[in-house]
Design an enzyme around this catalytic site. Sequence first.
Site, short mmCIF file in Angstrom:
data_model
loop_
_atom_site.label_atom_id
_atom_site.label_comp_id
_atom_site.label_asym_id
_atom_site.label_seq_id
_atom_site.Cartn_x
_atom_site.Cartn_y
_atom_site.Cartn_z
N GLU A 221 0.82 -1.20 0.00
CA GLU A 221 0.00 0.00 0.00
C GLU A 221 0.86 1.26 0.00
OE1 GLU A 221 -1.97 -2.92 2.97
OE2 GLU A 221 -0.01 -2.61 2.03
N ALA B 210 7.94 -44.30 -1.90
CA ALA B 210 7.52 -45.26 -2.92
C ALA B 210 7.69 -46.65 -2.34
CB ALA B 210 8.37 -45.10 -4.18
N ALA C 134 14.57 -54.06 -2.36
CA ALA C 134 14.76 -55.51 -2.35
C ALA C 134 15.71 -55.89 -1.21
CB ALA C 134 15.32 -55.97 -3.69
N SER D 42 16.74 -50.27 -4.94
CA SER D 42 15.39 -49.69 -4.95
C SER D 42 15.09 -48.91 -6.23
CB SER D 42 15.22 -48.76 -3.75
OG SER D 42 16.16 -47.70 -3.80
N TRP E 179 14.37 -49.07 -10.14
CA TRP E 179 13.28 -48.18 -9.75
C TRP E 179 12.09 -49.01 -9.34
CZ3 TRP E 179 14.47 -43.25 -9.28
CH2 TRP E 179 15.52 -42.74 -10.03
N ARG F 288 8.49 -31.90 -6.34
CA ARG F 288 9.73 -31.35 -5.81
C ARG F 288 9.86 -29.87 -6.21
NH1 ARG F 288 14.82 -35.48 -6.88
NH2 ARG F 288 14.11 -37.24 -5.60
N THR G 99 20.23 -42.19 3.56
CA THR G 99 19.91 -42.17 2.13
C THR G 99 21.01 -41.47 1.34
OG1 THR G 99 17.53 -42.25 2.50
CG2 THR G 99 18.27 -41.31 0.43
N PRO H 207 13.29 -44.36 4.83
CA PRO H 207 12.31 -44.77 5.84
C PRO H 207 12.55 -44.16 7.21
CG PRO H 207 13.04 -46.66 4.54
CD PRO H 207 13.94 -45.53 4.17
#
Length: 341
Positions: free
Chosen positions: A55, A157, A166, A171, A173, A187, A199, A272
């Site tokens: 303003e 995922a 596994a 992982s 994909w 993202r 990770t 996780p």
Amino acid sequence: MAITDIERDAMRRAVRVAHNGPRGVNPQVGAVILSPAGDVLAEGWHRGAGTPHAEVDALSKLTGDAARGATAVVTLEPCNHTGRTGPCAEALIDAGVARVVYAIADPGERSAGGGERLRAAGVDVVAETNDPGARDLLESWLTVQQLGRPHVTVKWAQSLDGRAAASDGTSQWITGPHARADVHHRRALADAIVAGTGTILADDPALTARLSDGSLATDQPIPVVIGEREVPENAQVRTHPCAMLQYGRDLHAALTDLRERGVHRVFVEGGPTVASAFLAADLADEVLVYIAPMLLGGDRVAIGDLGVSTITEARRLHLASIERLGDDALIVLHPLDESET
């Protein structure tokens, strides 16, 4: 008197000019000053902390008594407090503005009340028009004010049987290209992306938002690493266009610091352990689960311990939507309202 068509057009213009300002700790706000005949006299926007509000920025472009009898159309209720700048409500009154139209009420304890101050001074006020453009503009900032911290989305995922990898740890994909493209789109909409040190050390992700051709998206989230272990100098995350931030395990402290840096939306997807920590701390405002039609078995579960020891302690969520992405499915969930618990 209700908002006029000319004022609605001015509100749309105010939303457009508001985007010129930076998004961060302070809201993006736009203002348009109209003459009594409905002509645009000036427009302004907030350019960041410590600068004149929208303003005042608009009024500064007028001389003499040009604003006397005018209408100010603003995306957010004019503030009613003195910080690094003075109260906008007082500036409008001093300028002789006769009418103020604003879209969204100011939720701040200190800054709210501008509308009432204007009315007390005899200004005609049209409050909380809830213009959809202004609502979209301010939605993430309003969420931060409501929560007292950034909005948090937790994503993972998994296979159909709830595994994130596994038995050998691989992982990539689990999900297909459509699901991965959706993740990169989300993202790019976030201000920060979070992963744990586990990770980072195991998968060496870049934590960037990418387009379908692999190139970097224009908008990139700040990469955030949670954990005490050192991130190697040659880690991909250190090549991110935005400088990496690292925090310890205190998630509340991390979110507080991110809020002070102007972060509105946090996207948690790195492992996780971190995802479980945010869920266990009740810090997830949205949960995205990408499910691939495969079975992996084993103990590489997508979510770890949440402190649930019996079924009555289960963390129940509201199912917001289910979407098919190629061969995969995306389930979007939100925390239950108190009335639903």
